[in-house]
Design a protein around this motif. Structure first.
Motif, PDB file in Angstrom:
ATOM      1  N   SER A  76       0.811  -1.228   0.000  1.00 56.51           N
ATOM      2  CA  SER A  76       0.000   0.000   0.000  1.00 56.51           C
ATOM      3  C   SER A  76       0.836   1.266   0.000  1.00 56.51           C
ATOM      4  O   SER A  76       0.280   2.368  -0.035  1.00 56.51           O
ATOM      5  CB  SER A  76      -0.936   0.002   1.210  1.00 56.51           C
ATOM      6  OG  SER A  76      -0.207   0.106   2.423  1.00 56.51           O
TER       7      SER A  76
ATOM      8  N   ASP B  82      -4.160   4.856   2.347  1.00 54.70           N
ATOM      9  CA  ASP B  82      -3.316   4.171   1.373  1.00 54.70           C
ATOM     10  C   ASP B  82      -3.793   2.738   1.135  1.00 54.70           C
ATOM     11  O   ASP B  82      -3.508   2.150   0.093  1.00 54.70           O
ATOM     12  CB  ASP B  82      -1.865   4.146   1.846  1.00 54.70           C
ATOM     13  CG  ASP B  82      -1.258   5.534   1.930  1.00 54.70           C
ATOM     14  OD1 ASP B  82      -1.674   6.416   1.161  1.00 54.70           O
ATOM     15  OD2 ASP B  82      -0.358   5.734   2.777  1.00 54.70           O
ATOM     16  N   LEU B  83      -4.487   2.195   2.097  1.00 60.26           N
ATOM     17  CA  LEU B  83      -5.028   0.843   2.015  1.00 60.26           C
ATOM     18  C   LEU B  83      -6.514   0.910   2.327  1.00 60.26           C
ATOM     19  O   LEU B  83      -6.930   1.647   3.228  1.00 60.26           O
ATOM     20  CB  LEU B  83      -4.316  -0.066   3.027  1.00 60.26           C
ATOM     21  CG  LEU B  83      -4.758  -1.521   3.113  1.00 60.26           C
ATOM     22  CD1 LEU B  83      -4.438  -2.266   1.816  1.00 60.26           C
ATOM     23  CD2 LEU B  83      -4.082  -2.215   4.301  1.00 60.26           C
TER      24      LEU B  83
ATOM     25  N   ARG C 232      -1.937   2.454   7.864  1.00 55.57           N
ATOM     26  CA  ARG C 232      -2.160   2.433   6.416  1.00 55.57           C
ATOM     27  C   ARG C 232      -3.631   2.627   6.089  1.00 55.57           C
ATOM     28  O   ARG C 232      -4.000   3.343   5.152  1.00 55.57           O
ATOM     29  CB  ARG C 232      -1.660   1.117   5.838  1.00 55.57           C
ATOM     30  CG  ARG C 232      -0.152   0.937   5.891  1.00 55.57           C
ATOM     31  CD  ARG C 232       0.547   1.881   4.949  1.00 55.57           C
ATOM     32  NE  ARG C 232       1.987   1.685   4.956  1.00 55.57           N
ATOM     33  CZ  ARG C 232       2.839   2.457   4.320  1.00 55.57           C
ATOM     34  NH1 ARG C 232       2.399   3.487   3.621  1.00 55.57           N
ATOM     35  NH2 ARG C 232       4.128   2.236   4.385  1.00 55.57           N
TER      36      ARG C 232
ATOM     37  N   LYS D 247      -3.227   1.064  -6.134  1.00 53.19           N
ATOM     38  CA  LYS D 247      -4.156   1.018  -5.012  1.00 53.19           C
ATOM     39  C   LYS D 247      -4.126  -0.384  -4.428  1.00 53.19           C
ATOM     40  O   LYS D 247      -4.030  -1.375  -5.161  1.00 53.19           O
ATOM     41  CB  LYS D 247      -5.588   1.360  -5.465  1.00 53.19           C
ATOM     42  CG  LYS D 247      -6.588   1.414  -4.324  1.00 53.19           C
ATOM     43  CD  LYS D 247      -6.297   2.562  -3.353  1.00 53.19           C
ATOM     44  CE  LYS D 247      -7.326   2.623  -2.227  1.00 53.19           C
ATOM     45  NZ  LYS D 247      -7.024   3.702  -1.256  1.00 53.19           N
ATOM     46  N   ALA D 248      -4.188  -0.468  -3.110  1.00 56.10           N
ATOM     47  CA  ALA D 248      -4.171  -1.761  -2.428  1.00 56.10           C
ATOM     48  C   ALA D 248      -5.424  -1.918  -1.576  1.00 56.10           C
ATOM     49  O   ALA D 248      -5.889  -0.956  -0.949  1.00 56.10           O
ATOM     50  CB  ALA D 248      -2.924  -1.896  -1.558  1.00 56.10           C
TER      51      ALA D 248
END
Length: 452
Positions: A199, A288-289, A283, A206-207
């Motif tokens: 991430s 980000d995740l 995260r 994208k994660a």
């Protein structure tokens, strides 16, 4: 009729095999350990030539070194609180050197088949074409090497790449995942490590992380100390009270999982094997995740989730655990369907007194002290200092232990062998005392010393 010291063969020179080899050597018992690789360490040997290691490049163990070190061989003072896989492997190599275990290990030698002989004892067929006979067999081949994929498979077809976390090395191996949309399935320790790593904003486009039942994610540190040095099980204190105290601590330090976008867990804290991560929640909180519920279906380049949402995905990484398998045994002799392996004290199949399994548990906080304690028990048994109870008693103890160990956990393949090390050791101490008394009185089931 005379007596003799039984010979023992050990399959595997990972954690379980090393402590077993050492315990037997210390008792002066003849032992030969077979390792299919050219090195010790099993899972902790990064890129192990035997292709069974599940270590990834960024892996750090989630148990602190204070809880990891063997009783007579602590981890080095200069190790960090949570050692890397390189450091854990170096620790194993130092352990081998310190106790001269390599003298008993045959490297690059796989046990292709193990056959129990009529009347007891074993014949092993080896990869070099040779055969070995021994009085007792210790199985220490581990249970984190045969990947388990979702069962049943998710409906639909997926146009992208799908791998198991067992194959994952880093963001570029075995697939270059830079700039791609990644979905990690699972929320165990490997899943959250991999999802957190991918991430990073300079890696995946994208994660996402998908979980079926949700989980409680606990940090590695609390009050500036590794959490496993604070939250310790006390066998003489009711487990319910201990869990209540732990849940209160987590409410104060972490809060609700829903605050991070994770699904509401379908169980209470500590009713599933804990997921330990200080990075995942950050995260998620940073955006980000993204957390997703379970997968409903695969649809070409998209994945549909049970909440109706859909995402375009390039790579799916299944961190869905492992199957317990024994490729050297005939399946009808011993197997673990649905990862269930009922064993007396998690070591002996009733009626097969010359077979000892070491390391086949999901131990909290870690397998290291658990396996060391099992190995000491095995050595006492093989030396003739301990005698087993009768088969009916063994089966009753298995049922009682499973009821004690599993009643506090959700029913899933991940928790079929769940044990708390402190509780387990407490129970094994009591059983070993009883078994030593049986041996001294000449009662019970004894393997050693064997008859000439």
């Amino acid at each position: 009729m005379g007596t003799r010291t039984p010979s023992t063969c050990v399959i595997g020179a990972g954690l379980s095999g090393l402590v077993a080899t050492k315990a037997l050597r210390e008792r002066g018992l003849p032992v030969e350990t077979f390792e299919m690789s050219d090195r010790v360490g099993g899972n902790w040997a990064f890129k192990n030539p035997n292709r069974r290691s599940s270590a990834y490049r960024s892996l750090h163990i989630d148990t602190s070194k204070e809880r990891l070190g063997f009783s007579d061989f602590p981890m080095p003072d200069d190790y960090p609180d949570f050692p890397s896989h390189e450091q854990v492997h170096a620790y194993f190599e130092s352990y081998v050197d310190r106790f001269r275990l390599a003298e008993s290990i045959r490297f690059r030698t796989e046990v292709r088949h193990a056959r129990r002989l009529e009347g007891g004892g074993w014949e092993l067929e080896l990869s070099d074409g040779g055969r070995r006979h021994c009085d007792a067999l210790i199985v220490a081949n581990g249970h984190h090497w045969d990947p388990r994929w979702p069962e049943p498979a998710f409906p639909g077809e997926f146009a992208g790449r799908q791998i198991h976390s067992h194959e994952y090395i880093d963001p570029t191996e075995p697939i270059d995942m830079r700039g791609k949309r990644i979905l990690v399935v699972g929320i165990g320790n490997s899943a959250v490590d991999i999802a957190s790593e991918l991430s990073r904003r300079d890696l995946a486009e994208k994660a996402f992380i998908s979980t079926r039942r949700g989980a409680y994610v606990i940090p590695k540190y609390v009050f500036g100390r590794p959490i496993d040095t604070i939250m310790r099980t006390m066998p003489h204190v009711p487990l319910g009270l201990q869990k209540s105290l732990a849940r209160g601590l987590m409410r104060i330090t972490v809060g609700r999982m829903e605050n991070y976008g994770l699904p509401t867990p379908d169980h209470k804290l500590l009713e599933a094997h804990p997921t330990v991560s200080s990075e995942l929640l950050v995260r998620l909180g940073s955006g980000d995740l993204a957390a997703k519920p379970d997968i409903r279906r695969l649809d070409g380049t998209e994945v549909e989730f049970t909440d109706g949402s859909r995402e375009r995905i390039d790579v799916i990484i299944y961190a869905t655990g492992y199957r317990i398998t024994f490729p050297f045994f005939d399946e009808e002799f011993i197997s673990a369907p649905d990862n269930r392996l009922p064993l007396f004290k998690r070591m002996i199949k009733p009626g097969v007194d010359d077979l000892i399994m070491i390391g086949f548990a999901q131990a909290i906080p870690t397998l290291f002290p658990f396996c060391e304690r099992q190995a000491r028990w095995a050595a006492a048994y093989l030396a003739g200092d301990y005698a087993l109870p009768d088969i009916a008693s063994m089966e009753a103890i298995i049922r009682a232990d499973e009821k004690r160990d599993l009643k506090h956990f959700v029913k899933s393949k991940r928790h079929t062998m769940q044990v708390d090390t402190a509780v387990y050791e407490w129970g094994l101490d009591a059983e070993e005392s009883a078994g030593r008394a049986r041996a001294a009185a000449g009662t019970g089931r004894r393997l050693a010393p064997g008859n000439d």
